[in-house]
Design a protein around this motif. Structure first.
Motif, PDB file in Angstrom:
ATOM      1  N   UNK A 280       9.760  -3.206   1.687  1.00 42.85           N
ATOM      2  CA  UNK A 280       9.899  -3.999   2.906  1.00 42.85           C
ATOM      3  C   UNK A 280       9.379  -5.422   2.707  1.00 42.85           C
ATOM      4  N   UNK A 281       8.240  -5.552   2.029  1.00 43.58           N
ATOM      5  CA  UNK A 281       7.660  -6.860   1.781  1.00 43.58           C
ATOM      6  C   UNK A 281       8.568  -7.684   0.859  1.00 43.58           C
ATOM      7  N   UNK A 282       9.102  -7.066  -0.175  1.00 48.42           N
ATOM      8  CA  UNK A 282       9.985  -7.779  -1.106  1.00 48.42           C
ATOM      9  C   UNK A 282      11.233  -8.286  -0.392  1.00 48.42           C
ATOM     10  N   UNK A 283      11.868  -7.440   0.409  1.00 46.53           N
ATOM     11  CA  UNK A 283      13.068  -7.846   1.138  1.00 46.53           C
ATOM     12  C   UNK A 283      12.735  -8.959   2.128  1.00 46.53           C
ATOM     13  N   UNK A 284      11.607  -8.850   2.793  1.00 45.92           N
ATOM     14  CA  UNK A 284      11.201  -9.849   3.791  1.00 45.92           C
ATOM     15  C   UNK A 284      11.083 -11.237   3.160  1.00 45.92           C
TER      16      UNK A 284
ATOM     17  N   UNK B 120       2.217  -6.951   8.164  1.00 42.89           N
ATOM     18  CA  UNK B 120       2.181  -6.172   6.932  1.00 42.89           C
ATOM     19  C   UNK B 120       0.766  -5.689   6.689  1.00 42.89           C
ATOM     20  N   UNK B 121       0.642  -4.536   6.050  1.00 45.50           N
ATOM     21  CA  UNK B 121      -0.650  -4.059   5.568  1.00 45.50           C
ATOM     22  C   UNK B 121      -0.665  -4.259   4.063  1.00 45.50           C
ATOM     23  N   UNK B 122      -1.681  -4.944   3.577  1.00 45.79           N
ATOM     24  CA  UNK B 122      -1.822  -5.172   2.138  1.00 45.79           C
ATOM     25  C   UNK B 122      -3.194  -4.711   1.691  1.00 45.79           C
ATOM     26  N   UNK B 123      -3.317  -4.444   0.401  1.00 42.74           N
ATOM     27  CA  UNK B 123      -4.599  -4.033  -0.172  1.00 42.74           C
ATOM     28  C   UNK B 123      -5.336  -5.255  -0.686  1.00 42.74           C
TER      29      UNK B 123
ATOM     30  N   UNK C 235       0.814  -1.211   0.000  1.00 39.19           N
ATOM     31  CA  UNK C 235       0.000   0.000   0.000  1.00 39.19           C
ATOM     32  C   UNK C 235       0.851   1.267   0.000  1.00 39.19           C
ATOM     33  N   UNK C 236       2.109   1.171  -0.289  1.00 39.09           N
ATOM     34  CA  UNK C 236       2.984   2.333  -0.384  1.00 39.09           C
ATOM     35  C   UNK C 236       4.372   1.885  -0.789  1.00 39.09           C
TER      36      UNK C 236
END
Length: 134
Positions: free
Chosen positions: A33-37, A58-61, A26-27
């Motif tokens: 951050x999600x990709x690295x995680x 994580x916050x996702x759409x 969502x930003x």
């Protein structure tokens, strides 16, 4: 596994993670951050370092709404997000009315339960997962 094949798999994984993170994040900071995680365990595995599972919020759409999830840094969790949220694998077309009850048997980490609750807000969603690690 030879290094070239391992590197090729890593690049495919990198591409896949970046695509999914870009579509769900969502930003810009959250996408990175999600990709690295999700990529870090693959890099550690490729370098023959020890791997361990980590859980992060994580916050996702999803369906136009932001949802907070706790995800493990394993590739199957990312695959579930793609299948359920992006590819809409659990969408049932042609229902005459929304279901009153939904049973999710084998709900893994609950991603599908969240999808069902967002898709059918009036339904009572029951999720069961027999594997304690999920």
């Amino acid at each position: 596994m030879n290094l070239l094949k391992r590197g090729g798999n890593y690049l495919l994984t990198l591409w896949h993670v970046l695509i999914i993170s870009a579509r769900l994040g969502s930003g810009p900071w959250l996408k990175l951050r999600m990709a690295v995680f999700f990529l870090w365990p693959h890099l550690r595995y490729s370098l023959c370092l020890s791997t361990h599972q980590r859980v992060r919020p994580f916050c996702v759409r999803v369906l136009g709404q932001e949802v907070s999830l706790e995800l493990r840094n394993i590739y199957p969790d990312l695959g579930m997000l793609e299948e359920i949220y992006l590819k809409q694998a659990y969408h049932v077309a042609g229902l005459r009315q929304d279901p009153a009850n939904i049973l999710d048997l084998g709900s893994n980490i609950g991603v599908s339960g969240i999808y069902f609750k967002l898709r059918y807000p009036g339904a009572e969603v029951h999720c069961f997962e027999p594997e304690p690690e999920n």
